[in-house]
Design an enzyme around this catalytic site. Structure first.
Site, PDB file in Angstrom:
ATOM      1  CB  SER A   8     -39.722  16.469  11.981  1.00 55.53           C
ATOM      2  OG  SER A   8     -38.336  16.264  11.982  1.00 55.53           O
ATOM      3  CD  GLU A  10     -37.371  11.716   5.042  1.00 53.17           C
ATOM      4  OE1 GLU A  10     -36.701  12.581   5.646  1.00 53.17           O
ATOM      5  OE2 GLU A  10     -36.903  10.959   4.184  1.00 53.17           O
ATOM      6  CG  ASP A 101     -28.843  10.414  -4.642  1.00 50.51           C
ATOM      7  OD1 ASP A 101     -27.866  11.106  -4.966  1.00 50.51           O
ATOM      8  OD2 ASP A 101     -29.001   9.918  -3.510  1.00 50.51           O
ATOM      9  CG  PHE A 208     -31.298   2.412   2.112  1.00 50.49           C
ATOM     10  CD1 PHE A 208     -31.575   2.847   0.821  1.00 50.49           C
ATOM     11  CD2 PHE A 208     -31.444   3.315   3.151  1.00 50.49           C
ATOM     12  CE1 PHE A 208     -31.970   4.149   0.578  1.00 50.49           C
ATOM     13  CE2 PHE A 208     -31.841   4.621   2.923  1.00 50.49           C
ATOM     14  CZ  PHE A 208     -32.100   5.028   1.630  1.00 50.49           C
ATOM     15  CG  HIS A 257     -36.167  14.196  10.187  1.00 49.45           C
ATOM     16  ND1 HIS A 257     -37.354  14.841   9.899  1.00 49.45           N
ATOM     17  CD2 HIS A 257     -35.825  13.514   9.051  1.00 49.45           C
ATOM     18  CE1 HIS A 257     -37.717  14.565   8.651  1.00 49.45           C
ATOM     19  NE2 HIS A 257     -36.812  13.761   8.114  1.00 49.45           N
TER      20      HIS A 257
HETATM   21  P1  FAD Z   1     -25.782  18.625  -2.031  1.00 45.87           P
HETATM   22  O1  FAD Z   1     -25.798  19.362  -0.753  1.00 45.87           O
HETATM   23  O2  FAD Z   1     -25.942  19.400  -3.298  1.00 45.87           O
HETATM   24  O3  FAD Z   1     -24.419  17.780  -2.062  1.00 45.87           O
HETATM   25  C1  FAD Z   1     -24.210  16.728  -3.005  1.00 45.87           C
HETATM   26  C2  FAD Z   1     -22.722  16.412  -3.105  1.00 45.87           C
HETATM   27  O4  FAD Z   1     -22.043  17.446  -3.804  1.00 45.87           O
HETATM   28  C3  FAD Z   1     -21.973  16.286  -1.776  1.00 45.87           C
HETATM   29  O5  FAD Z   1     -20.943  15.351  -1.955  1.00 45.87           O
HETATM   30  C4  FAD Z   1     -21.433  17.678  -1.518  1.00 45.87           C
HETATM   31  O6  FAD Z   1     -20.265  17.671  -0.710  1.00 45.87           O
HETATM   32  C5  FAD Z   1     -21.152  18.157  -2.939  1.00 45.87           C
HETATM   33  N1  FAD Z   1     -21.479  19.570  -3.146  1.00 45.87           N
HETATM   34  C6  FAD Z   1     -22.482  20.281  -2.554  1.00 45.87           C
HETATM   35  N2  FAD Z   1     -22.536  21.534  -3.028  1.00 45.87           N
HETATM   36  C7  FAD Z   1     -21.552  21.628  -3.964  1.00 45.87           C
HETATM   37  C8  FAD Z   1     -21.120  22.664  -4.818  1.00 45.87           C
HETATM   38  N3  FAD Z   1     -21.719  23.871  -4.787  1.00 45.87           N
HETATM   39  N4  FAD Z   1     -20.074  22.409  -5.653  1.00 45.87           N
HETATM   40  C9  FAD Z   1     -19.476  21.194  -5.690  1.00 45.87           C
HETATM   41  N5  FAD Z   1     -19.849  20.158  -4.884  1.00 45.87           N
HETATM   42  C10 FAD Z   1     -20.875  20.374  -4.041  1.00 45.87           C
HETATM   43  N6  FAD Z   1     -33.034  12.050  -2.034  1.00 45.87           N
HETATM   44  C11 FAD Z   1     -34.072  12.089  -2.895  1.00 45.87           C
HETATM   45  O7  FAD Z   1     -33.903  11.769  -4.078  1.00 45.87           O
HETATM   46  N7  FAD Z   1     -35.335  12.467  -2.484  1.00 45.87           N
HETATM   47  C12 FAD Z   1     -35.589  12.845  -1.206  1.00 45.87           C
HETATM   48  O8  FAD Z   1     -36.716  13.194  -0.874  1.00 45.87           O
HETATM   49  C13 FAD Z   1     -34.497  12.827  -0.257  1.00 45.87           C
HETATM   50  N8  FAD Z   1     -34.673  13.216   1.017  1.00 45.87           N
HETATM   51  C14 FAD Z   1     -33.595  13.282   1.872  1.00 45.87           C
HETATM   52  C15 FAD Z   1     -33.790  13.760   3.169  1.00 45.87           C
HETATM   53  C16 FAD Z   1     -32.712  13.855   4.059  1.00 45.87           C
HETATM   54  C17 FAD Z   1     -32.945  14.387   5.452  1.00 45.87           C
HETATM   55  C18 FAD Z   1     -31.411  13.436   3.632  1.00 45.87           C
HETATM   56  C19 FAD Z   1     -30.236  13.513   4.581  1.00 45.87           C
HETATM   57  C20 FAD Z   1     -31.218  12.954   2.344  1.00 45.87           C
HETATM   58  C21 FAD Z   1     -32.305  12.868   1.452  1.00 45.87           C
HETATM   59  N9  FAD Z   1     -32.147  12.425   0.134  1.00 45.87           N
HETATM   60  C22 FAD Z   1     -33.215  12.424  -0.736  1.00 45.87           C
HETATM   61  C23 FAD Z   1     -30.852  11.948  -0.343  1.00 45.87           C
HETATM   62  C24 FAD Z   1     -30.058  13.101  -1.014  1.00 45.87           C
HETATM   63  O9  FAD Z   1     -30.786  13.632  -2.088  1.00 45.87           O
HETATM   64  C25 FAD Z   1     -28.745  12.520  -1.508  1.00 45.87           C
HETATM   65  O10 FAD Z   1     -27.905  12.242  -0.409  1.00 45.87           O
HETATM   66  C26 FAD Z   1     -28.036  13.356  -2.570  1.00 45.87           C
HETATM   67  O11 FAD Z   1     -26.945  12.555  -3.078  1.00 45.87           O
HETATM   68  C27 FAD Z   1     -27.440  14.645  -2.053  1.00 45.87           C
HETATM   69  O12 FAD Z   1     -28.376  15.603  -1.827  1.00 45.87           O
HETATM   70  P2  FAD Z   1     -27.967  16.949  -1.049  1.00 45.87           P
HETATM   71  O13 FAD Z   1     -29.120  17.833  -1.052  1.00 45.87           O
HETATM   72  O14 FAD Z   1     -27.312  16.621   0.239  1.00 45.87           O
HETATM   73  O15 FAD Z   1     -26.859  17.466  -2.075  1.00 45.87           O
END
Ligand code: FAD
Length: 278
Positions: A8, A10, A101, A208, A257
């Site tokens: 895939s 991105e 973020d 980054f 990916h």
């Molecule tokens: P989560 O899974 O919600 O986790 C965030 C943090 O909180 C982690 O430290 C986790 O351990 C903790 N956590 C998770 N769930 C809970 C809970 N229920 N209670 C308490 N703590 C919890 N960012 C963007 O802004 N736009 C994008 O399009 C984007 N695409 C991405 C694509 C990929 C493949 C990856 C790997 C990252 C991408 N990111 C993107 C970055 C990502 O949004 C950041 O890393 C963000 O800080 C965390 O997102 P997440 O979905 O992993 O968060």
């Protein structure tokens, strides 16, 4: 072997018409590798809401398998539901569900919604329509308090209804293999696809990587920083990332990916080095 590997690509949503043209051309060139899907990132503060949705629906109209990234950011449920409806109507069947973020300066505006809550929200409102990808972190998310917590929260995303995960990029394959072992021990059996960041501009990559918690091995940093000629950086980057991908696939990774940065190269050369697209 290449037939069963899930590839895939991105993209990020470009700001200019020229950038958008380039993205469409890149997409055409990458189609040669028969990817399972392309994806388009999303600015969590809603900053790319229209551009992401626009690119996704345009590509979908051309019959492309395309997955928008999605997060709540500061948006309310109506806005997210509106996007889901728009995607469903356009025939999109995959979403990358994230917490995201907040762009700097917007941090105080809203509480970020964890990805597991977004996954549950999408399932509640659209059932099984979307294949849901979530993010995973072999070198651990920078805000995580512990390795075990991070795996527990990843498991929570699968329990909420996610189907598979895409990882943050890394250059140490052992970090991925150890992570997969730990996930299996925790009862996670869904596919976790390694995220691959080809190396082109090393200074940008190093900056980054500091923010997103991806480690650049010391030997690689030293070698890269000793080069003055961008061609030397390009060659070493190709060699290192091709070797990384080969090791990952030989070790059982179910796919790759690519964080393409909207570029054709070096993604296509890496894939050809691995025997894809022949
Ligand atoms: P989560 O899974 O919600 O986790 C965030 C943090 O909180 C982690 O430290 C986790 O351990 C903790 N956590 C998770 N769930 C809970 C809970 N229920 N209670 C308490 N703590 C919890 N960012 C963007 O802004 N736009 C994008 O399009 C984007 N695409 C991405 C694509 C990929 C493949 C990856 C790997 C990252 C991408 N990111 C993107 C970055 C990502 O949004 C950041 O890393 C963000 O800080 C965390 O997102 P997440 O979905 O992993 O968060």
């Amino acid at each position: 072997m290449t037939d069963s590997i899930r590839i895939s690509f991105e993209f990020f949503p470009p700001k200019t018409p020229e950038g958008r043209e380039k993205l469409y051309k890149t997409r055409e060139a990458l189609q040669a590798f028969n990817p399972e899907f392309f994806s388009v990132t999303y600015g969590a503060g809603g900053t790319t809401r229209e551009t992401t949705a626009d690119i996704v629906t345009n590509l979908r109209r051309d019959g492309i398998s395309i997955a928008p990234h999605l997060s709540f950011g500061g948006d309310n449920e109506e806005t997210v539901l509106g996007l889901l409806k728009q995607y469903q109507e356009a025939g999109v069947d995959r979403i990358v569900a994230l917490r995201g973020d907040m762009p700097s300066g917007m941090g105080a505006v809203a509480q970020l919604v964890y990805a597991n809550e977004l996954v549950a929200f999408v399932r509640r409102h659209t059932g099984d329509h979307f294949h849901l990808e979530v993010a995973a972190y072999p070198e651990i998310h920078p805000e995580s308090e512990s390795y075990d917590d991070d795996i527990r929260y990843l498991k929570g995303k699968f329990e909420a209804g996610a189907d598979s995960a895409l990882t943050q990029y890394f250059y140490n394959p052992d970090a991925y293999f150890y992570f997969i072992d730990q996930c299996e021990k925790a009862g996670i059996d869904a596919p976790i696809i390694p995220g691959i960041m080809p190396i082109t501009n090393f200074a940008n990559l190093a900056r980054f990587s500091r923010n997103c918690g991806a480690e650049i091995p010391r030997w690689l940093r030293h070698r890269m920083e000793s080069y003055r000629d961008p061609e030397d950086i390009r060659k070493l980057g190709l060699e290192v990332v091709s070797d990384l991908c080969e090791t990952l696939l030989e070790g059982g990774a179910p796919g790759l990916h690519f964080y393409t940065m909207n570029q054709v190269e070096p993604n296509t050369t890496i894939l050809r080095n691995l025997g894809f697209g022949q």
